[in-house]
Design an enzyme around this catalytic site. Structure first.
Site, PDB file in Angstrom:
ATOM      1  N   TYR A 106       0.815  -1.224   0.000  1.00 28.99           N
ATOM      2  CA  TYR A 106       0.000   0.000   0.000  1.00 28.99           C
ATOM      3  C   TYR A 106       0.849   1.276   0.000  1.00 28.99           C
ATOM      4  O   TYR A 106       0.497   2.262  -0.636  1.00 28.99           O
ATOM      5  CB  TYR A 106      -0.970   0.004   1.187  1.00 28.99           C
ATOM      6  CG  TYR A 106      -2.138  -0.925   0.968  1.00 28.99           C
ATOM      7  CD1 TYR A 106      -3.065  -0.658  -0.042  1.00 28.99           C
ATOM      8  CD2 TYR A 106      -2.308  -2.067   1.740  1.00 28.99           C
ATOM      9  CE1 TYR A 106      -4.127  -1.511  -0.273  1.00 28.99           C
ATOM     10  CE2 TYR A 106      -3.374  -2.927   1.516  1.00 28.99           C
ATOM     11  CZ  TYR A 106      -4.275  -2.649   0.513  1.00 28.99           C
ATOM     12  OH  TYR A 106      -5.320  -3.475   0.289  1.00 28.99           O
ATOM     13  N   GLU A 199       7.579 -26.890  17.885  1.00 30.45           N
ATOM     14  CA  GLU A 199       6.752 -26.548  16.745  1.00 30.45           C
ATOM     15  C   GLU A 199       5.419 -25.932  17.121  1.00 30.45           C
ATOM     16  O   GLU A 199       4.853 -25.150  16.355  1.00 30.45           O
ATOM     17  CB  GLU A 199       6.530 -27.800  15.874  1.00 30.45           C
ATOM     18  CG  GLU A 199       5.733 -27.539  14.611  1.00 30.45           C
ATOM     19  CD  GLU A 199       5.365 -28.817  13.836  1.00 30.45           C
ATOM     20  OE1 GLU A 199       6.005 -29.854  14.075  1.00 30.45           O
ATOM     21  OE2 GLU A 199       4.443 -28.761  13.025  1.00 30.45           O
TER      22      GLU A 199
END
Lengths: 365, 610
Positions: A106, A199
């Site tokens: 943007y 994890e």
């Protein structure tokens, strides 16, 4: 307590980056002034130029490079995009502001630099990483994904408004987001002797509750799946700057094995970058052989799991030792086990039994 | 010999019963077809005499207030050679009377169409045709006629003669038509005819009084076609049979006319004895015509005079058995007379009856066949070169026709009978009609299919005044526009098979293709003669022509593209270089921007890098 002897490395890296940016700027400026078409030399990231370097134990780019020239009309637009990004990163770093990949997409519009879509702007960011051989996190550009860290580690912020402020990462039990301010902070000192990368967020919380950080003198890092670059960079810094060994716990499947591998030796996607790997990191588990050894409940592999095994078998890093062996066993079992599978034997089974056993075993890797 | 018992149908009656075949199926189509037939006849007549055509076409409603279909007066006026007054009744009052039976390129075939239009007008309105003709520049003959359909004969209602000043022909008929439906096709027809006939001036006045005038664009007429002999590949058994038994080799009918002819050729003033006649003939033998020689020979063998000749009918001359068989009307019985092979007249009769040797026949009656080729052919076809063609059996004729088709060493058909428009007139026509940004034309060399020569001419035009409505194909055959049945035409097929993107043509391009096929016989798919069949030889020529022109267009498009690209490049550099300068200035920590104007200029000039 380990105390870092070197000077403030975050500050050093910032200076190096700003100087690189200035050099690029000067180069373009002089070319324009002389009526010459400026160009960027970008190391090629094509598959043919990605090779595995056994010496530094990670994927690196070969010698091939591409020239993006403002002389070539078809490259003029992307050349300008790249020049804009260097200009914008320069502002971000100087002003100590951070941004996301989406932000960049943007922000470009304010300078009449039009990216067709975010993948196009993401690509230009990777181009700049390759040109400057620095990860985007150093540009203060972060992905949306976040992971966390917990443990006795003191840091000193460098972000504006917090400069010099220190903080211990064991004060908040939910852990600390590995965001822009933490990534740019100086690592001051720690009492830990080990880093455990895990994890899953659920297990991370369990580890904190079970005081794994105390029992094993460990800093615990939640990788939240495949570790983001900022997390991999933090792991590396803990390893190199603080001298801590890194161990990895992931699900007992082919993806878990590869999470460990990427932390250890990087990904092909980031072959243009260094300092994102921990070559001495150790994969504790869950191994395929652990599934039988610890009689873990399993679920069947999917077609894509199996295909992934075949893919990884072609990767040079899976050609020998335990990495190779575990892939073969996974393929034989055609079943997988998650970290949570240990809960079958009690919630603390993983911290009380499995972790100590594997840590002991890892000494002989 | 008995007379034929089955009744004959006159050609007029035949066409009346089958008028759909000739394009007169309904008032719309009939009006259009009639316009075509008269305009094409007018153009053919002018072409034939090398007169730059000046054609006026008008269509007027008999009663404008009436609704379509209604009666219209169709008038076509030309500045051609006109027609001798004595031929006019036959030319416009009978079907199958015409002079277009030779083999050359012409718009219409046999001139049947005009009579068909007259016939159609008469059937639908019961009004006569009016023909005004001036063939000598002095007198203008006006005929008002009807056709007697059963007898195929003209019925002249009025014949007046006035003083005339210019040669030309005006034909006017009244017919039932539907201009509201046929109008657009007729206007297209006139427009396209003008495009392919740039040396003509054509004016069309429609029923509302609006005039469409197409002035002459070029002053040179294309080379006129010549009449040529047939090519062996274009021949069938029936044609050979006709060639063999045409008057040249027939046993002449002996009547008063023939006797007058003999007397004239031998300059006989008074009655001579047969012996004296033979002596006279011997002296002039090389000057007298073949039928006369034959009759003289017969007289010598039968030993009779002219009076005697009138009383007999020669039925057979059997050379193999050396006998003449004749019928004597007086005695009402048949006689056979033996021929003496030593007589000098024997050879004459033999060659008349049996015709030429095959070798002579081939070299004399076909185009581009020399003695060497003819001998090779005889060997190929397993015929003796000295075989008399008159002695051939039916089976042998079939074998001969078959071999003529198959023998591959005949030279290609002679294209001198073709009259393509030519590249320059075609190009001028295209420039004038479309005012394009780019145009190219090409005339291919002559080629042939099945013994019929043809030439393909093609033009391509792009941009300019052509509206961007997509590709438009103008099809012509022997200078006639083809307006119907476009979809199944070979030209359209070739155009549609072309990958235009390869020639840098995309979307709905402002593109016109003009295709002209000239041939002694256009291979039409249907009797309507509006779509050309996809003969491989023709397809190849069309494809080559189109590819050549498309490549030229592509070169133009590239140049055009390069100019557009330069503009685009200039825009890009003016947009991006200042931005790069702005970013570099801040990155380098400078206050003043670098001087980049030079770079913008260079950027718009450099060639695309590969």
């Amino acid at each position: 307590m380990k105390n870092k002897s070197s000077a403030k490395t975050a500050e050093t890296r910032k200076k190096r980056l700003l100087s690189l940016l200035e050099q690029q700027g000067l180069n373009i400026y002089e070319n324009l002034d002389k009526g010459k078409f400026p160009q960027f030399v970008i190391p090629s990231r094509s598959v043919s130029n990605i090779v595995y370097d056994k010496k530094i134990r990670q994927y690196i780019l070969g010698n091939a490079s591409a020239v993006r020239s403002s002389r070539n009309m078809s490259q003029l637009r992307s050349y300008t995009q790249l020049a804009w990004l260097a200009f914008f990163v320069n502002r971000l770093v100087r002003e100590g502001k951070s941004s996301t990949l989406r932000d960049i997409y943007y922000s470009s519009q304010a300078f009449s630099i039009d990216f067709e879509d975010q993948p196009e702007s993401d690509n230009i960011i990777v181009d700049l990483e390759a040109v400057l051989t620095s990860p985007r996190e150093e540009f203060h550009i972060f992905p949306e994904e976040r992971s966390s860290v917990f443990g006795d580690l003191t840091i000193e912020y460098t972000v504006p408004g917090y400069e010099g402020k220190r903080m211990n990462l064991s004060d908040h039990p939910d852990g600390y987001l590995i965001g822009p301010s933490l990534s740019s902070a100086e690592l001051v000192d720690t009492s830990a002797e080990l880093v455990i990368a895990i994890e899953k967020g659920g297990l991370f919380t369990r580890f904190v509750e079970e005081k794994v950080h105390k029992k094993f003198k460990a800093i615990i890092v939640d990788t939240a799946g495949q570790a983001p670059r900022s997390t991999r960079n933090l792991l590396r810094r803990l390893n190199t700057e603080m001298g801590l060994p890194v161990v990895i716990l992931a699900d007992g499947d082919v993806y878990g094995e590869h999470i460990a591998m990427v932390i250890k030796s990087g990904s092909a996607n980031a072959a243009h970058l260094r300092e994102l790997t921990v070559p001495d990191a150790k994969w504790l588990g869950v191994w395929a052989t652990d599934i039988e050894k610890y009689k873990l409940p399993t679920i069947p592999m999917t077609e894509s799991d199996i295909k992934r095994i075949y893919d990884l078998q072609k990767d040079p890093r899976y050609q020998e030792g335990n990495w190779k062996k575990q892939l073969e066993v996974f393929l034989k079992l055609k079943r997988k086990a998650e970290l949570e599978a240990f809960s079958k034997y009690g919630l603390t089974n993983i911290t009380d039994k499995y972790l100590p056993a594997k840590l002991e075993e890892s000494k002989s890797f | 010999m008995s007379k034929e018992v089955f009744s004959q149908i006159s050609p007029s009656e035949f066409f009346y019963r089958n008028r759909d075949l000739a394009g007169f199926s309904n008032p719309t189509r009939s009006l259009y077809t009639s316009v075509r037939e008269f305009v094409e006849n007018a153009l053919d007549a002018c072409d034939h005499k090398k007169i730059l055509p000046d054609i006026h076409l008008s269509i007027k409603a008999v009663d404008p207030e009436q609704a379509d279909p209604k009666h219209y007066i169709l008038t076509v006026k030309d500045n051609g050679p006109g027609i001798d007054p004595e031929h006019i009744p036959l030319a416009f009052g009978t079907v199958l009377y015409g002079s277009k039976f030779g083999l050359k390129q012409a718009r219409g075939m046999f001139g049947l169409g005009a009579t068909m239009a007259i016939l159609y007008g008469q059937i639908t309105t019961n009004k006569p045709v009016t023909v005004k003709s001036c063939s000598d520049g002095k007198t203008l003959d006006e005929f008002v006629m009807l056709l007697d359909i059963q007898k195929n004969k003209p019925v002249i209602q009025k014949h007046t003669t006035k003083e005339g000043s210019k040669t030309g022909l005006t034909v006017s008929i009244v017919l039932e038509g539907d201009y509201s439906k046929a109008g657009s096709k007729i206007r297209d027809y006139v427009y396209q005819t003008s495009l392919i006939t740039p040396y003509a001036s054509i004016t069309f006045e429609d029923p509302s009084g609006e005039k469409f005038h197409y002035p002459r664009i070029v002053k040179d007429m294309p080379r006129p076609p010549t009449v040529i002999k047939p090519h062996p590949h274009g021949i069938d058994v029936e044609t050979i049979r006709r060639m063999i038994t045409d008057t040249h080799y027939q046993i002449p009918t002996i009547d008063n006319k023939m006797i007058d002819k003999i007397k004239k050729e031998l300059s006989l003033k008074k009655n001579l004895s047969p012996k004296e006649i033979l002596e006279r003939a011997q002296k002039r033998w090389s000057d007298i015509s073949r039928p006369v020689r034959t009759v003289i020979s017969v007289m010598s063998f039968l030993d009779i005079d002219f009076e005697g000749l009138k009383k007999i009918r020669i039925d057979d001359i059997d050379v193999a058995n050396r006998t003449i068989t004749y019928w004597d009307f007086g005695e009402s019985q048949s006689h056979a007379v033996e021929l003496n092979p030593d007589s000098p007249y024997y050879k004459q009769l033999a060659s008349t009856v049996q015709g030429d040797t095959l070798l002579t026949f081939l070299t004399k009656r076909f185009q581009r066949v020399g003695p060497t080729t003819a001998e090779k052919f005889c060997e190929f076809a397993k015929f003796k070169p000295d075989k008399r063609i008159g002695s051939m059996t039916n089976e042998e004729l079939v074998k001969l026709a078959d071999a003529l088709q198959k023998f591959e060493e005949f030279l290609a058909p002679d294209p001198s009978c073709l009259a393509p428009l030519g590249e320059e007139p075609l190009s001028k026509g295209i420039m004038k009609f479309f005012n394009p940004e780019f145009a190219a034309v090409w005339q291919r060399n002559a080629s042939a299919y099945s013994g019929f020569p043809f030439i393909v001419e093609m033009g391509i035009a792009y941009g300019g005044d052509i509206p961007p409505n997509g590709l438009k194909v103008y099809r012509f055959a022997n200078r006639i526009p083809l307006l119907y049945d476009e979809g199944s035409d070979v030209v359209l097929k070739i155009v549609n098979e072309t990958e235009w993107a390869r020639y840098k043509i995309k979307g709905d391009p402002p593109l016109v293709i003009v295709s002209h096929i000239c041939s002694t016989r256009i291979p039409y798919k249907t009797v309507g003669k509006e779509n050309v069949a996809d003969r491989p030889e023709l397809e190849r020529e069309l494809k080559n022509a189109l590819q050549y022109l498309a490549r030229k267009l592509a070169v133009h498009m590239s140049r055009q593209g390069a100019a557009d690209m330069a503009k685009k490049r200039a825009n890009l550099y003016s947009k991006y270089v200042p931005l790069i300068a702005q970013f570099a200035t801040e990155l380098a920590g400078k206050k003043k921007e670098p001087n980049y104007n030079q770079l913008i200029r260079m950027g718009s000039e450099i060639e695309e890098q590969v």
